[in-house]
Motif scaffolding. Structure first.
Motif, PDB file in Angstrom:
ATOM      1  N   ARG A  43      29.990  63.538  63.089  1.00  0.00           N
ATOM      2  CA  ARG A  43      28.887  62.649  62.723  1.00  0.00           C
ATOM      3  C   ARG A  43      29.402  61.468  61.901  1.00  0.00           C
ATOM      4  O   ARG A  43      28.946  60.337  62.086  1.00  0.00           O
ATOM      5  CB  ARG A  43      27.829  63.434  61.941  1.00  0.00           C
ATOM      6  N   ALA A  63      21.430  59.904  63.313  1.00  0.00           N
ATOM      7  CA  ALA A  63      20.692  61.173  63.354  1.00  0.00           C
ATOM      8  C   ALA A  63      19.784  61.276  64.572  1.00  0.00           C
ATOM      9  O   ALA A  63      19.575  62.364  65.111  1.00  0.00           O
ATOM     10  CB  ALA A  63      19.879  61.342  62.070  1.00  0.00           C
ATOM     11  N   HIS A  66      21.138  63.095  67.813  1.00  0.00           N
ATOM     12  CA  HIS A  66      21.637  64.477  67.739  1.00  0.00           C
ATOM     13  C   HIS A  66      21.485  65.211  69.066  1.00  0.00           C
ATOM     14  O   HIS A  66      22.328  66.039  69.430  1.00  0.00           O
ATOM     15  CB  HIS A  66      20.924  65.241  66.620  1.00  0.00           C
TER      16      HIS A  66
END
Length: 257
Positions: A43, A63, A66
């Motif tokens: 990430r 995010a 994901h």
């Protein structure tokens, strides 16, 4: 403490509202940045992969991707996507909102560049079964300042779209305190101070790390000190102050003390 670091600190503390505690929180933040899992490392790489002009606005918050990246599992990404086109197709299939239409034939498209970076990062991290194995790998380059130079050079070759400075930034902001990012603030102030005469990021990195070693400075902390002089962005305190590197160079840099 070396004169440049001492005077940079004094300059920042002269700004209204800056305390020792506030400044030290930014300088020592590297102690909180070490990633604890391979998913966290992946990430972080995905976050840094968009760190170029205009791309953060195009890609947005990592995010929200994901689902595309299997909750940031690089092994799953590498196993399920053969090319960057597969990633782009999945972004479209999952209905991820994008700034403009994704044009897979435009090699300068932010999404094309980002998808290539994401796939190369996943393939790179496959060699590390745990976060600790990656930490040990990074630590093996700490033998001396010359070996330390080799790691961002290696990442530059392994990770699509990562130049030397961006590779340094990923390492520095992942809790590896022995690295600096040769950006415009560090480069210009260190050249003005006579710490380096190098024109390349590689050369600036080498000279600044040598300077830190000579004066017992933590490279991350010196880098952050100079960055704050140039940017005035005390982001942990959510404050943007009118720091100015030109003012610092002209009136503060050579002060005795």
């Amino acid at each position: 403490m070396a004169r440049l670091a001492r005077n940079a600190r004094a300059y920042l503390l002269s700004l209204q509202g800056v305390s020792e505690r506030m400044l030290d929180a930014h300088l020592q933040n590297w102690q909180c940045l070490r990633q604890e899992s391979i998913a966290d490392l992946y990430r972080a790489l995905l976050h840094h992969a968009k760190n170029r002009q205009g791309m953060p606005n195009t890609i947005g918050d990592v995010a929200r991707l994901h689902g595309i990246f299997f909750d940031f599992d690089p092994n799953q990404v590498a196993a399920n996507y053969q090319t960057h086109m597969d990633i782009l197709n999945q972004i479209v299939a999952q209905g991820v909102s994008t700034a403009g239409v994704i044009d897979p034939n435009n090699q300068r498209s932010h999404w094309v560049i980002y998808a290539k970076a994401a796939l190369s990062a996943a393939r790179f991290l496959r060699d590390f079964p745990t976060a600790q194995s990656f930490h040990d790998f990074v630590q093996s380059f700490y033998v001396n300042q010359h070996s330390r130079l080799a790691l961002p050079l290696l990442l530059k070759e392994e990770l699509f779209g990562f130049g030397f400075a961006l590779a340094c930034d990923f390492l520095k902001e992942s809790g590896y305190e022995g690295f600096v990012k040769p950006d415009t603030h560090l480069n210009e102030i260190c050249r003005a101070a006579g710490i380096t005469t190098a024109e390349s990021d590689f050369g600036v990195f080498k000279d600044v790390v040598a300077y830190c070693t000579e004066h017992g400075l933590v490279p991350y902390e010196f880098d952050k000190l100079i960055w704050l002089v140039g940017s005035g962005n005390f982001y942990l305190s959510k404050r943007k102050l009118p720091a100015n590197k030109e003012t610092f160079i002209a009136t503060w840099m050579q002060r005795a003390g």
